[in-house]
Enzyme design. Structure first.
Site, PDB file in Angstrom:
ATOM      1  CD  GLU A 430      11.694  43.547  44.302  1.00  9.17           C
ATOM      2  OE1 GLU A 430      12.264  42.492  44.619  1.00  9.17           O
ATOM      3  OE2 GLU A 430      10.508  43.580  43.914  1.00  9.17           O
ATOM      4  CD  GLU A 522       9.700  43.396  39.188  1.00 10.55           C
ATOM      5  OE1 GLU A 522      10.767  44.019  39.099  1.00 10.55           O
ATOM      6  OE2 GLU A 522       9.608  42.286  39.725  1.00 10.55           O
TER       7      GLU A 522
HETATM    8  C1  GAL Z   1      10.738  40.860  41.755  1.00 16.73           C
HETATM    9  C2  GAL Z   1      12.129  41.173  41.225  1.00 16.73           C
HETATM   10  C3  GAL Z   1      12.330  40.553  39.862  1.00 16.73           C
HETATM   11  C4  GAL Z   1      11.860  39.138  39.866  1.00 16.73           C
HETATM   12  C5  GAL Z   1      10.433  39.065  40.268  1.00 16.73           C
HETATM   13  C6  GAL Z   1       9.837  37.689  40.236  1.00 16.73           C
HETATM   14  O1  GAL Z   1      10.633  41.072  43.109  1.00 16.73           O
HETATM   15  O2  GAL Z   1      12.317  42.548  41.138  1.00 16.73           O
HETATM   16  O3  GAL Z   1      13.678  40.629  39.507  1.00 16.73           O
HETATM   17  O4  GAL Z   1      12.651  38.436  40.758  1.00 16.73           O
HETATM   18  O5  GAL Z   1      10.327  39.561  41.590  1.00 16.73           O
HETATM   19  O6  GAL Z   1       8.506  37.710  40.644  1.00 16.73           O
END
Ligand code: GAL
Length: 829
Positions: A430, A522
């Site tokens: 991100e 993710e």
């Molecule tokens: C994502 C991020 C992670 C964590 C997660 C929590 O956007 O890449 O590191 O913060 O959100 O939901």
């Protein structure tokens, strides 16, 4: 060679290796390999002092305490609402820490090269040996080494190494980082002619069932002031058995590095796979005048894989869905100080659930994690950065980007590229710059570096969704909507389109990116407190609305219902994302946020919460219920799991969920009376009954073609009366590192778990060992993980016992007011 091999495989007994160092001498037997790298973890002195900045002043301090590394000083502190690390950093303070150690080096080693290797120091470390400055390393997650030879005293005279670790500028991380020499330290002693640091690169360019070609690129370093003629032999072993070897003569200039290429073949290779992670090793030997001067071992695997536009991930010709989880590096109550057994336990728990992939979010992991993934069979996405130049927190790595990113990335690639478990490089998570052309330029640079050092794996970035998430229906194809497409995704720099969340868009991937395969880097970000339930479950709750909004509509004490119903607004329930990934072959898989809860980044982002709720498993290692949804989908085990607990108010309406597999229906009985048969329809992943509570027994029976597959029962618990201790292993190694993870269950008189019990439990240990962690998995607990007492959460607690270097019995006792105590014996041998 045969003898050497044996020696080589078993290595020196660890104790002996440590002993060599403890005795203050690096004198060794004549085996070049066995003594090449020895542990340098024990007997450091440590001093936490924010006000002393300079090494000469610290040198005069008397306030040192002795400890072994890996060490994380932040985990020893108190949770602090005002901590500059913020809630993101777990409300645990950073600071400035000093380490020093005195040691001797054998006179015989004066003709050799002696280096110190740090696997990771968080962060901004600076190192001095005998007053000479060796260097600085801002990045806390990458390994580095310094050649100490020119500054060492040999023989009887002492050497002193000093390490300054500066984690005082806060915040510098979005999650709990830990502070200190939190990974292993080694001393490496080699001949002046030796394999360079991370000097081997083993690839298998062509793999068939009959034959695999194996190629070695080996960088030899000559630190002699004269050129050398040498023979380099690389031998492949499968366990103890020699498979093949290849030899080459070289002449290498004075003070020069030379990279040589060798190739060989392995007939009928035994392939590395997730189910059978078969490893080979390559032993590089450098000989001068027929005498071996250096030996270096590289583990590798032989496997063939690709990411296919239509079929997703193909490993050894077979389609394999990547069922992965993201993991941060902390080990719950142990903090960020790495311990191999603790990592192994995490991976075992994940494997039990059916996980086959790990994303090392968002930084290079401890080398031991990768070794374990090689051995246990995980598909690793190895990630480099959480930010590039643009910072996410005020003092983070973005400040070091210009000076360090190139070296850090190269070192990660050199360090990690032989691991057969790594299948994907991620150049960032991100990254804010993804949205502009500058980011594309940086990505091009990082991609060029990555491909220079490894062309065998695809490159991705865990981007934000390549659409404007404010558009209500992100479900729509890009072409049909006026949406902004992420420039990095559109740039063609990446081999794999990877983005986080937005599972609604996955089905349209082939239309949106017809030429690039997909990985969900993710997903999910579901939220749950283990063992806590809102009795009526079926509305999906987005909680909280966004990071910056104060959460007001939740449960008392910041608890989150453990039905798979609560999600972040950017994420999904567990079921929702898996349903999509499961459905389409072209979706190669996903990495769920997260396998385990981790310290920091709580959601809600507010006191008193100090650890995350995202884990499928809590901070202590206890599965939340959704673990069994995955198990029912991802493993061959026969699963029938019902929840919640059965302690409610009379007449209260309660939703009972069941995860099951290998059956076509489940019937539920309350106190012997059927409350209905349920079957999953369509892509359902659970079934549910909504029933009024009545104390007693709730029994579920799963059936296939009318025949019982499994039965399970939960009962209403009476008052808490007993403590029960269960060790994951009751025999551990007496090596000063090994751990036994002991689960404490609070039971009623009949042995039923008391699901709401939150007694404070006191632990004591007799024998040669120590209690190194206590944890209940409660994200709002502010009790120290390092104490000897802890309050249970929903009937459960964990205590971690570590061996000493002496063998014997370890007797652990747990006591709580009003409950019968319990004792368990662990043997250290
Ligand atoms: C994502 C991020 C992670 C964590 C997660 C929590 O956007 O890449 O590191 O913060 O959100 O939901």
């Amino acid at each position: 060679m045969k003898n050497k091999r044996k020696y080589f495989n078993n290595g020196l007994p660890l104790l002996m290796l440590i002993g060599i160092i403890l005795l203050g001498s690096c004198s060794k037997k004549e085996d070049a390999f066995a003594n090449r790298k020895v542990s340098f973890n024990s007997d450091w002195s440590f001093h936490l002092n924010d006000s002393i900045q300079d090494k000469d002043t610290i040198g005069t301090s008397t306030k040192w305490r002795t400890l072994n590394v890996p060490h994380d000083w932040s985990i020893e502190g108190n949770f602090d609402e005002k901590s500059l690390a913020g809630y993101g950093g777990g409300a645990l303070n950073g600071g400035l820490g000093w380490y020093k150690k005195t040691f001797k080096v054998a006179a015989a080693d004066s003709s050799k090269v002696t280096s110190i290797i740090f696997d990771g120091v968080y962060k901004d470390s600076e190192v001095w040996i005998n007053g000479h400055y060796l260097g600085k390393r801002p990045n806390g997650y990458i390994g580095f080494q310094y050649d100490m030879s020119p500054y060492l005293n040999y023989g009887d005279k002492n050497n002193e190494i000093i390490v300054k670790v500066d984690n005082s500028k806060q915040p510098n991380s979005r999650w709990y980082s830990g502070s200190g020499i939190f990974r292993n330290v080694w001393i490496e002693t080699t001949d002046k002619l030796h394999v360079a640091q991370w000097g081997t690169y083993v690839t298998t360019p062509k793999v068939t069932a009959e034959k695999a070609s194996v190629s070695f690129e080996t960088t030899i370093q000559n630190q002699n002031t004269a050129s050398k003629k040498a023979t380099v032999t690389t031998t492949i072993f499968k366990e103890d058995t020699k498979v093949t070897s290849v030899t080459q003569n070289i002449t290498i200039g004075a003070n020069a590095n030379q990279t040589i290429k060798q190739e060989t073949q392995v007939e009928t290779p035994i392939l590395w796979s997730v189910e059978k992670p078969e490893l080979y090793s390559a032993v590089t030997e450098i000989s001068v005048d027929d005498k071996i001067v250096d030996q270096y071992k590289t583990n590798f695997g032989i496997r063939d894989f690709k990411f296919d536009l239509d079929k997703g991930f193909i490993l050894n010709g077979k389609q394999v869905k990547i069922k992965g989880v993201c993991l941060h590096h902390d080990l719950g109550p142990l903090g960020a100080a790495i311990n191999t057994r603790a990592i192994e336990r995490q991976l075992e728990i994940m494997k039990e659930m059916g996980v086959n992939g790990i994303r090392t979010s968002h930084n290079p992991p401890a080398p031991e994690l990768l070794d374990l993934c090689d051995k246990m069979g995980f598909i690793v996405m190895d990630e480099a950065f959480d930010m590039w130049k643009q910072t996410k927190t005020k003092y983070d790595y973005g400040n070091d980007w210009d000076k360090w990113h190139k070296k850090d990335l190269i070192d990660q690639l050199l360090r990690d590229r032989n691991h057969p478990s790594i299948f994907v490089w991620s150049i960032g998570n991100e990254i804010p710059e993804q949205w502009n052309e500058n980011g594309v330029a940086i990505a091009k640079e990082l991609a060029a570096i990555t491909r220079q050092y490894d062309k065998t794996r695809p490159l991705t970035a865990a981007m934000n969704p390549p659409v404007n998430m404010n558009i209500d229906a992100v479900t729509l194809q890009f072409e049909k909507k006026n949406v902004s497409i992420n420039p990095l995704a559109a740039s063609g720099v990446l081999d794999l389109i990877g983005y986080n969340y937005a599972h609604q868009t996955y089905e349209h991937h082939q239309k949106n990116f017809p030429n690039t395969p997909f990985i969900a880097t993710e997903t999910t970000s579901g939220l749950q407190t283990r063992g806590y339930y809102d009795a009526v479950s079926d509305t999906i709750k987005k909680w909280p609305v966004s990071w910056d909004k104060k959460f007001t509509g939740g449960n008392p004490g910041n608890t989150v219902s453990a039905y798979d119903q609560v999600q972040t607004p950017w994420g999904s329930t567990h079921e929702a994302t898996w349903k999509v990934i499961k459905k389409h072959d072209f979706l190669s898989g996903m990495y769920i946020w997260t396998g385990f809860d981790y310290i920091g980044e709580p959601t809600p982002y507010e006191w008193p919460s100090i650890s995350s709720y995202f884990g499928i498993v809590d901070l202590a290692g206890f599965p939340k219920d959704v673990y069994y949804m995955y198990q029912s989908e991802w493993t061959d085990k026969t699963v029938l799991h019902i929840f919640p607990h059965w302690n409610w108010k009379a007449g209260q309406t309660v939703d009972v969920w069941a995860y099951y597999n290998k059956a076509d229906e489940v019937e539920l009985f309350l106190n012997g009376k059927s409350v209905g048969v349920r079957s999953k329809k369509g892509d359902d992943l659970h079934v549910m009954w909504r029933i009024p509570f009545q104390p007693g027994a709730l029994k579920a029976i799963s059936r296939k073609n009318g025949k019982t597959v499994l039965e399970t029962e939960i009962k209403t618990a009476g008052n808490p009366e007993n403590l029960k201790l269960t060790a994951d292993r009751s025999n551990i190694k007496a090596d000063g590192n090994d751990l036994s993870f002991v689960t404490v269950d609070i039971l009623d008189a009949k042995g039923t778990l008391a699901p709401n019990a939150n007694n404070e439990i006191n632990f004591s240990l007799k024998g040669n060992g120590r209690i190194v962690g206590v944890c209940s998995g409660d994200p709002v607990s502010h009790e120290s993980y390092k104490g000897s007492k802890h309050t249970a959460l929903n009937g459960k607690c964990l205590v971690i016992v570590q061996s000493d270097t002496k063998t014997g019995r370890l007797e652990l006792t747990a006591k709580a007011n009003g409950l019968k105590p319990a004792t368990i014996v662990i043997t250290a041998e």
